[in-house]
Design an enzyme around this catalytic site. Structure first.
Site, PDB file in Angstrom:
ATOM      1  N   LYS A   7       0.813  -1.219   0.000  1.00  0.00           N
ATOM      2  CA  LYS A   7       0.000   0.000   0.000  1.00  0.00           C
ATOM      3  C   LYS A   7       0.844   1.266   0.000  1.00  0.00           C
ATOM      4  CE  LYS A   7      -3.783   0.464   0.211  1.00  0.00           C
ATOM      5  NZ  LYS A   7      -4.619   0.546   1.409  1.00  0.00           N
ATOM      6  N   GLU A  63      -6.163  12.919   2.138  1.00  0.00           N
ATOM      7  CA  GLU A  63      -7.363  12.499   2.862  1.00  0.00           C
ATOM      8  C   GLU A  63      -7.590  13.354   4.111  1.00  0.00           C
ATOM      9  OE1 GLU A  63      -6.798   8.352   3.539  1.00  0.00           O
ATOM     10  OE2 GLU A  63      -7.207   7.794   1.460  1.00  0.00           O
TER      11      GLU A  63
END
Length: 458
Positions: free
Chosen positions: A280, A287
């Protein structure tokens, strides 16, 4: 501080709910600056002797030095920053410190301090917007002709350039900047000298204090001056809308960085990993900017609800005006800085963008435009013909610009060979030359105009 009016002290819970020092200690610089200006004016007006005014001024400098060194000791019994400053001043210079509060109240004192803070917060917001604008201009300049899909409904609509897309956010920031700048002009008046609510009988020179503190003028109405928090609402409104724009840009970065889009690669500096999934690369900075916008919007709503039922003049409810402002200011400052850094460091992937722009038959409108402009076909009919061409391309598993002239003329014989070059994404983008359009020549003009406007206000 209550003098002889009360025989007993406050209950423990009353003392706790009444104290605001944990929040308003951030105003110590503003409180000392306003106090120094007030004391100097009292001395000029003969309300204090020259020696008294000088003693107070020197003592306030010493208090400021202590606070700057982190030596503020919070005491809930002293309630707020104003009493902390006065208490420490009294310890340093003795009873003459009590004369500082002549012809002022904590009501006009806090209103003045808070205006000074919000004015500085606006200046910080403007600087943050300027930095993000510069990052957007630089990247737009590098990508004047980089083709990407333009979306409506998050579906590929027409090809645009990345430079044009980035300049759309520049336009949003321009409006944000104007809102902050307008708010700064509107709020730049000094409440000091309004006292508790009715003004004072002392012979003050409010105009000189206003000028010394950088205000344009003294406030016109003492009742309004001590109870007005419109300037905080103005800041929060501008901050909320700016944060919405930052959130939209953050959302685009999050989408573009996903493998499904692949339009950008996030550098390590603006990414995090996963505690369990080694593959990831998470766009956490974007965000968080997106998430913090919710809090800034809530801060605006919080203050509006706080103010809506307050009669004139001051009510203790206004002690709760600072937490939403401080929180919004902190989040906006971080969000602008983070977004400027991300935009500057993003690694764009033009090949992925170009491939996506070519997908979805995004030049169908160009075919309709050619028919309307060159073959004299009414646009509604041209739209229908282009739609039939899209259906034929899909049925044959081809892109629209891969259909042969014979295949297109089977749909409508008015489609001529001259239409074919118009169906590439590059030709589509280059043809959008209307003012404000995505053609590289127009994007370059927009960037040049933006840079000229920024130079003119510097």
């Amino acid at each position: 501080m209550w003098g002889g009016r009360f025989d007993g002290g406050p209950a423990a819970v009353m003392r706790e709910i009444n104290a605001s020092i944990a929040v308003d200690k951030r105003l110590w610089r503003e409180d000392i600056a306003a106090s120094k200006a007030h004391a100097a004016m009292l001395g000029r007006q003969g309300i204090l002797s020259g020696e008294e005014a000088a003693t107070i001024d020197a003592g306030l400098d010493q208090v400021a030095a202590e606070y700057a060194d982190g030596k503020l000791v919070e005491d809930p019994a002293l309630e707020d920053i104003h009493m902390h400053v006065e208490h420490r001043l009294t310890e340093l210079i003795g009873p003459v410190a009590g004369k500082l509060h002549t012809a002022r109240s904590r009501n006009d004192q806090v209103a003045t301090d808070f205006r000074l803070f919000v004015r500085a917060a606006i200046d910080q917001a403007l600087a943050g917007i300027d930095a993000l604008e510069e990052a957007l201009l630089n990247r737009a300049e590098q990508n004047v002709g980089t083709v990407m899909p333009g979306f409506t409904h998050l579906q590929s609509g027409q090809p645009v350039t990345l430079g044009h897309h980035l300049m759309a956010y520049f336009a949003m920031l321009g409006r944000d900047r104007s809102r902050f700048a307008d708010a700064r002009v509107r709020m730049n008046e000094s409440p000091l000298g309004s006292a508790a609510l009715a003004g004072t009988g002392f012979d003050l020179d409010r105009a000189s204090v206003a000028a010394e503190l950088g205000f344009d003028r003294p406030s016109a109405n003492s009742l309004d001056a001590v109870s007005d928090r419109d300037f905080v609402v103005d800041y929060l409104h501008a901050a909320a809308l700016t944060s919405v724009h930052l959130s939209r840009l953050a959302e685009e970065i999050i989408l573009w960085a996903s493998p499904m889009f692949g339009f950008v690669k996030l550098p390590d500096a603006w990414s995090t990993g996963s505690s369990i999934m080694p593959n990831k690369r998470n766009p956490d900075a974007a965000e968080l900017v997106r998430g913090q916008s919710a809090g800034i919007i809530a801060n605006l709503v919080s203050l509006l609800v706080l103010l809506k039922g307050l009669p004139l003049a001051y009510s203790k409810d206004l002690q709760e005006d600072k937490p939403p402002l401080f929180a919004a200011h902190d989040h906006l400052t971080l969000g602008l800085a983070a977004m400027a850094g991300m935009i500057a460091d993003l690694i764009f992937v033009p090949d992925k963008m170009r491939a996506a722009a070519a997908a979805g038959h995004a030049t169908a409108t160009d075919l309709a435009d050619w028919l309307a402009g060159e073959a004299g076909v009414p646009f509604r009919e041209a739209h229908h013909i282009a739609g039939s061409a899209v259906a034929a391309a899909e049925a044959s598993g081809k892109a629209l610009d891969q259909l042969s002239l014979s295949e297109l003329q089977a749909i409508d014989p008015r489609i001529a060979e001259a239409a074919l070059p118009r169906l590439s994404v590059e030709a589509s983008v280059a043809s959008r030359t209307s003012a404000g359009g995505t053609a590289p020549i127009r994007v370059a003009e927009a960037i040049a105009a933006a840079r000229a406007a920024r130079r003119s206000r510097a």
